[in-house]
Design a protein around this motif. Structure first.
Motif, PDB file in Angstrom:
ATOM      1  N   VAL A 165     -28.498 -36.280 -42.496  1.00  0.00           N
ATOM      2  CA  VAL A 165     -28.088 -37.122 -41.384  1.00  0.00           C
ATOM      3  C   VAL A 165     -26.986 -36.388 -40.628  1.00  0.00           C
ATOM      4  N   SER A 166     -27.258 -36.060 -39.385  1.00  0.00           N
ATOM      5  CA  SER A 166     -26.275 -35.353 -38.575  1.00  0.00           C
ATOM      6  C   SER A 166     -25.431 -36.352 -37.790  1.00  0.00           C
ATOM      7  N   SER A 167     -24.191 -35.980 -37.551  1.00  0.00           N
ATOM      8  CA  SER A 167     -23.267 -36.879 -36.831  1.00  0.00           C
ATOM      9  C   SER A 167     -23.335 -36.677 -35.337  1.00  0.00           C
ATOM     10  N   THR A 209     -26.495 -38.192 -46.540  1.00  0.00           N
ATOM     11  CA  THR A 209     -27.155 -36.901 -46.739  1.00  0.00           C
ATOM     12  C   THR A 209     -27.213 -36.551 -48.217  1.00  0.00           C
ATOM     13  N   PRO A 221     -23.817 -39.899 -41.989  1.00  0.00           N
ATOM     14  CA  PRO A 221     -23.779 -38.538 -42.544  1.00  0.00           C
ATOM     15  C   PRO A 221     -23.584 -38.522 -44.057  1.00  0.00           C
ATOM     16  N   GLN A 244     -30.492 -38.328 -36.957  1.00  0.00           N
ATOM     17  CA  GLN A 244     -29.147 -38.499 -36.427  1.00  0.00           C
ATOM     18  C   GLN A 244     -28.515 -39.769 -36.991  1.00  0.00           C
ATOM     19  N   ALA A 245     -27.211 -39.798 -36.987  1.00  0.00           N
ATOM     20  CA  ALA A 245     -26.505 -40.994 -37.438  1.00  0.00           C
ATOM     21  C   ALA A 245     -26.972 -42.197 -36.624  1.00  0.00           C
ATOM     22  N   ASP A 289     -29.909 -43.594 -37.029  1.00  0.00           N
ATOM     23  CA  ASP A 289     -31.373 -43.645 -37.109  1.00  0.00           C
ATOM     24  C   ASP A 289     -31.830 -44.341 -38.391  1.00  0.00           C
TER      25      ASP A 289
END
Length: 124
Positions: free
Chosen positions: A122-124, A91, A88, A13-14, A16
């Motif tokens: 990387v997810s937001s 990524t 993100p 996750q964003a 991290d």
């Protein structure tokens, strides 16, 4: 001949952190400057960070400076990329590369050997 294998990618996750590792199969790892590059979908492969043979000097792309640290362990034929505060836009597929050039370089053409890459999402 140098063989490089990257480890440590994944989905985070964003905000991290993630630590990428690259293991080199080579007789004298300390003969090579090492670099990390990344390639996002639809974009060219871009420089992330590099480290000189001894580990005493490093370079970073502006996009990761202050959030990432490149390091190496010549006794273990390994180079690492610690990435913090991931975004993100980080990524990409991350590649480890080895260079026989005397000077540190951010140019892809300076690197002679490449790994297969490890995906970082990387997810937001």
């Amino acid at each position: 001949q140098v063989q490089l294998v990257e480890f440590g990618g994944g989905l985070v996750q964003a905000g991290d952190s993630l630590r990428l590792s690259c293991a080199a199969s080579v007789r004298t790892f300390s003969n090579y400057n090492m670099g990390w590059f990344r390639q996002a979908p639809g974009k060219e492969r871009e420089f992330v960070a590099s480290i000189i043979r001894s580990g005493s000097s490093t370079n970073y792309a502006d996009s990761v400076k202050g959030r990432s640290t490149i390091s190496r362990d010549n006794a273990k034929n390994s180079v690492f990329l610690q990435m913090n505060s991931l975004k993100p836009e980080d990524t990409a597929v991350y590649y480890c590369a080895a260079s026989t050039s005397y000077y540190l370089s951010f140019s892809r053409s300076a690197y002679d050997y490449w790994g297969q890459g490890t995906q970082v999402t990387v997810s937001s």
